[in-house]
Design an enzyme around this catalytic site. Sequence first.
Site, PDB file in Angstrom:
ATOM      1  N   TYR A  93      25.481  35.505  41.830  1.00  0.00           N
ATOM      2  CA  TYR A  93      25.252  36.087  43.147  1.00  0.00           C
ATOM      3  C   TYR A  93      24.796  35.004  44.122  1.00  0.00           C
ATOM      4  O   TYR A  93      25.221  34.963  45.274  1.00  0.00           O
ATOM      5  CB  TYR A  93      24.202  37.205  43.067  1.00  0.00           C
ATOM      6  CG  TYR A  93      24.669  38.392  42.278  1.00  0.00           C
ATOM      7  CD1 TYR A  93      25.556  39.310  42.834  1.00  0.00           C
ATOM      8  CD2 TYR A  93      24.244  38.600  40.970  1.00  0.00           C
ATOM      9  CE1 TYR A  93      26.005  40.408  42.108  1.00  0.00           C
ATOM     10  CE2 TYR A  93      24.678  39.690  40.238  1.00  0.00           C
ATOM     11  CZ  TYR A  93      25.558  40.586  40.804  1.00  0.00           C
ATOM     12  OH  TYR A  93      26.005  41.669  40.080  1.00  0.00           O
ATOM     13  N   ASN A 116      32.211  47.541  46.368  1.00  0.00           N
ATOM     14  CA  ASN A 116      33.597  47.069  46.333  1.00  0.00           C
ATOM     15  C   ASN A 116      34.528  48.243  46.018  1.00  0.00           C
ATOM     16  O   ASN A 116      34.481  48.797  44.927  1.00  0.00           O
ATOM     17  CB  ASN A 116      33.747  45.982  45.270  1.00  0.00           C
ATOM     18  CG  ASN A 116      35.172  45.511  45.092  1.00  0.00           C
ATOM     19  OD1 ASN A 116      36.069  45.838  45.857  1.00  0.00           O
ATOM     20  ND2 ASN A 116      35.387  44.725  44.048  1.00  0.00           N
ATOM     21  N   CYS A 124      35.072  41.582  41.540  1.00  0.00           N
ATOM     22  CA  CYS A 124      33.611  41.580  41.473  1.00  0.00           C
ATOM     23  C   CYS A 124      33.119  41.472  40.032  1.00  0.00           C
ATOM     24  O   CYS A 124      31.963  41.127  39.796  1.00  0.00           O
ATOM     25  CB  CYS A 124      33.032  42.801  42.178  1.00  0.00           C
ATOM     26  SG  CYS A 124      33.559  44.380  41.510  1.00  0.00           S
ATOM     27  N   HIS A 125      34.015  41.723  39.065  1.00  0.00           N
ATOM     28  CA  HIS A 125      33.618  41.564  37.662  1.00  0.00           C
ATOM     29  C   HIS A 125      33.328  40.101  37.322  1.00  0.00           C
ATOM     30  O   HIS A 125      32.687  39.816  36.330  1.00  0.00           O
ATOM     31  CB  HIS A 125      34.699  42.129  36.721  1.00  0.00           C
ATOM     32  CG  HIS A 125      36.025  41.459  36.831  1.00  0.00           C
ATOM     33  ND1 HIS A 125      36.958  41.808  37.802  1.00  0.00           N
ATOM     34  CD2 HIS A 125      36.584  40.456  36.110  1.00  0.00           C
ATOM     35  CE1 HIS A 125      38.035  41.055  37.650  1.00  0.00           C
ATOM     36  NE2 HIS A 125      37.825  40.224  36.643  1.00  0.00           N
ATOM     37  N   GLU A 151      40.269  37.563  30.580  1.00  0.00           N
ATOM     38  CA  GLU A 151      40.543  36.362  31.369  1.00  0.00           C
ATOM     39  C   GLU A 151      40.192  35.103  30.597  1.00  0.00           C
ATOM     40  O   GLU A 151      40.951  34.131  30.609  1.00  0.00           O
ATOM     41  CB  GLU A 151      39.779  36.420  32.691  1.00  0.00           C
ATOM     42  CG  GLU A 151      40.312  37.488  33.622  1.00  0.00           C
ATOM     43  CD  GLU A 151      39.639  37.490  34.980  1.00  0.00           C
ATOM     44  OE1 GLU A 151      38.909  36.525  35.317  1.00  0.00           O
ATOM     45  OE2 GLU A 151      39.857  38.467  35.728  1.00  0.00           O
TER      46      GLU A 151
END
Length: 157
Positions: A93, A116, A124-125, A151
């Site tokens: 953040y 979001n 946002c993950h 990912e």
Amino acid sequence: MKQIAFYQTMLGLVGIAEKNGALTDLFFGREHQPQDSVERETPLLREAAKQLKEYLAGKRKTFELALAPEGTSFRKTVWGALREIPYGETRSYKQVATVIGQPGASRAIGMANNKNPLLILIPCHRVISNSGKLVGYAAGLDVKEKLLELEKHRVRR
């Protein structure tokens, strides 16, 4: 009025909404459906579902879709910064706050993440706590963890 369609994915039922040729919402389950919507699949919603399924199958790293999230100018700035976080990477953040030129705004970044409307498409993950822990995700921490693992696994290939 928004057009909305629902699609079954490996993560569960996903709703996708569009208005005026751009996506406005992506959420899990029917209970989060925008009030100003009518269930009607459009070519854009079909394409969004196709790209989402390709992403979840590890065959796509970026989305090529028109996005029009609704929110304050601050939230839109944050969401723009989130779209710049590379596939397979995370940012804290505090790092996102620094990127947008407001290094003391970590809590506000968290609130913008929480609002979001386009989960996954605006990644946002990929935002984690300053200590490196997984915190908060509208679809649940288990989904956030699955997306990050997906990912991470695909980046190694």
